[in-house]
Design an enzyme around this catalytic site. Structure first.
Site, PDB file in Angstrom:
ATOM      1  N   ASN A 170     -10.192  -5.666   2.671  1.00 28.51           N
ATOM      2  CA  ASN A 170      -9.205  -4.601   2.478  1.00 28.51           C
ATOM      3  C   ASN A 170      -8.731  -4.641   1.035  1.00 28.51           C
ATOM      4  OD1 ASN A 170      -7.292  -2.547   3.246  1.00 28.51           O
ATOM      5  ND2 ASN A 170      -5.699  -4.129   3.186  1.00 28.51           N
ATOM      6  N   SER A 205      -4.699  -6.212  -4.738  1.00 35.52           N
ATOM      7  CA  SER A 205      -5.408  -7.386  -4.212  1.00 35.52           C
ATOM      8  C   SER A 205      -6.512  -6.951  -3.260  1.00 35.52           C
ATOM      9  CB  SER A 205      -4.449  -8.278  -3.411  1.00 35.52           C
ATOM     10  OG  SER A 205      -3.288  -8.586  -4.152  1.00 35.52           O
TER      11      SER A 205
HETATM   12  C1  GAR Z   1      -5.087   2.807  -2.427  1.00 35.99           C
HETATM   13  O1  GAR Z   1      -4.108   2.659  -3.420  1.00 35.99           O
HETATM   14  C2  GAR Z   1      -5.141   1.573  -1.547  1.00 35.99           C
HETATM   15  O2  GAR Z   1      -4.901   0.378  -2.250  1.00 35.99           O
HETATM   16  C3  GAR Z   1      -4.037   1.854  -0.571  1.00 35.99           C
HETATM   17  O3  GAR Z   1      -4.130   3.226  -0.294  1.00 35.99           O
HETATM   18  C4  GAR Z   1      -4.693   3.895  -1.421  1.00 35.99           C
HETATM   19  C5  GAR Z   1      -5.888   4.664  -0.957  1.00 35.99           C
HETATM   20  O4  GAR Z   1      -6.416   5.442  -1.988  1.00 35.99           O
HETATM   21  N1  GAR Z   1      -4.153   1.062   0.607  1.00 35.99           N
HETATM   22  C6  GAR Z   1      -3.113   0.590   1.298  1.00 35.99           C
HETATM   23  O5  GAR Z   1      -1.966   0.853   1.027  1.00 35.99           O
HETATM   24  C7  GAR Z   1      -3.486  -0.293   2.474  1.00 35.99           C
HETATM   25  N2  GAR Z   1      -2.356  -1.072   2.898  1.00 35.99           N
HETATM   26  P1  GAR Z   1      -7.919   5.962  -1.895  1.00 35.99           P
HETATM   27  O6  GAR Z   1      -8.044   6.666  -0.538  1.00 35.99           O
HETATM   28  O7  GAR Z   1      -8.031   6.922  -3.037  1.00 35.99           O
HETATM   29  O8  GAR Z   1      -8.834   4.792  -2.001  1.00 35.99           O
END
Ligand code: GAR
Length: 216
Positions: free
Chosen positions: A107, A136
């Site tokens: 993740n 992370s």
């Molecule tokens: C990203 O910033 C990821 O790190 C976060 O959601 C966003 C998704 O963007 N994930 C979380 O918060 C998980 N707990 P993306 O769909 O453009 O990859």
């Protein structure tokens, strides 16, 4: 050839970074399917346009986490993946699901864990007054946003930042560290030793954003 399944919920920019790196760098891996829990996830368009199979398992069609996770598991297992990549997949998973993919599910979380698990991590960072923030990549364990850390990327918090500005800065390092971490897994270079993840042969499992002159 290793098989990768990617789970998304929305924009899918981290998925896109992994797909592009896999193609550009010629990983010995295939992205088998992009699965979304939301039919309107923007990332599904990129996947389809790039000839990758897509699948929607809409969580609203299920009456509980167990039945949703069981359906998700069926779709994932059709491909017998070596690795499941959560890329902005915004569902809390049951312990049974997480344990099934233990050691082969990654993740990315937009904070320097163990700081700021959960949602609105950039606002949490601003409210806490930290001067360094980041993202992370970790192996998934039953505790939310917790698990052995594969890689971290750090960015400065700059005077005047709001959550959107900080999120954009963090997202850039996400797009760098996530493909690297997935590649390390595919190359069989990662081993979990308690809470730590060893990388062999060794190379930096951290990244400091290169924004010269903008730091404090
Ligand atoms: C990203 O910033 C990821 O790190 C976060 O959601 C966003 C998704 O963007 N994930 C979380 O918060 C998980 N707990 P993306 O769909 O453009 O990859």
């Amino acid at each position: 050839m290793k098989k990768i399944v990617i789970l998304i919920s929305g924009r899918g920019s981290n998925m896109e970074a992994v797909v592009r790196a896999c193609a550009r760098e010629g990983w010995p891996a295939r992205i088998c399917v992009i699965i979304s829990n939301r039919p309107d996830a923007a990332g599904l368009g990129f996947a389809a346009a790039n000839g990758i199979e897509t699948k929607v398992v809409d969580h609203r069609q299920f009456d509980g986490r167990e039945s949703f996770d069981a359906a998700l598991e069926r779709e994932i297992d059709r491909f017998e993946p070596d690795l499941v990549v959560l890329a902005g997949f915004m569902r809390v998973l049951t312990d049974a699901f997480v344990e099934k993919y233990a050691g082969r599910m990654l993740n990315i979380h937009p904070s320097l864990l163990p700081c700021f698990p959960g949602l609105r991590t950039h606002q949490q960072a601003l409210d806490a007054g930290v001067r360094v923030h980041g993202a992370s990549v970790h192996f998934v364990t039953p505790t939310l946003d917790h698990g052995p850390i594969v890689a971290q990327g750090a960015v400065p918090v700059i005077a005047g930042d709001d959550a959107a500005a900080l999120a954009a800065r963090v997202l850039k390092v996400e797009h760098d560290i996530y493909p690297r971490a997935v590649r390390w897994f595919i190359e069989g270079r990662l081993s979990i030793e308690g809470e730590r993840v060893a990388l062999a042969p060794s190379e930096p499992q951290w990244l400091f954003a290169d924004i010269a002159g903008e730091g404090v």
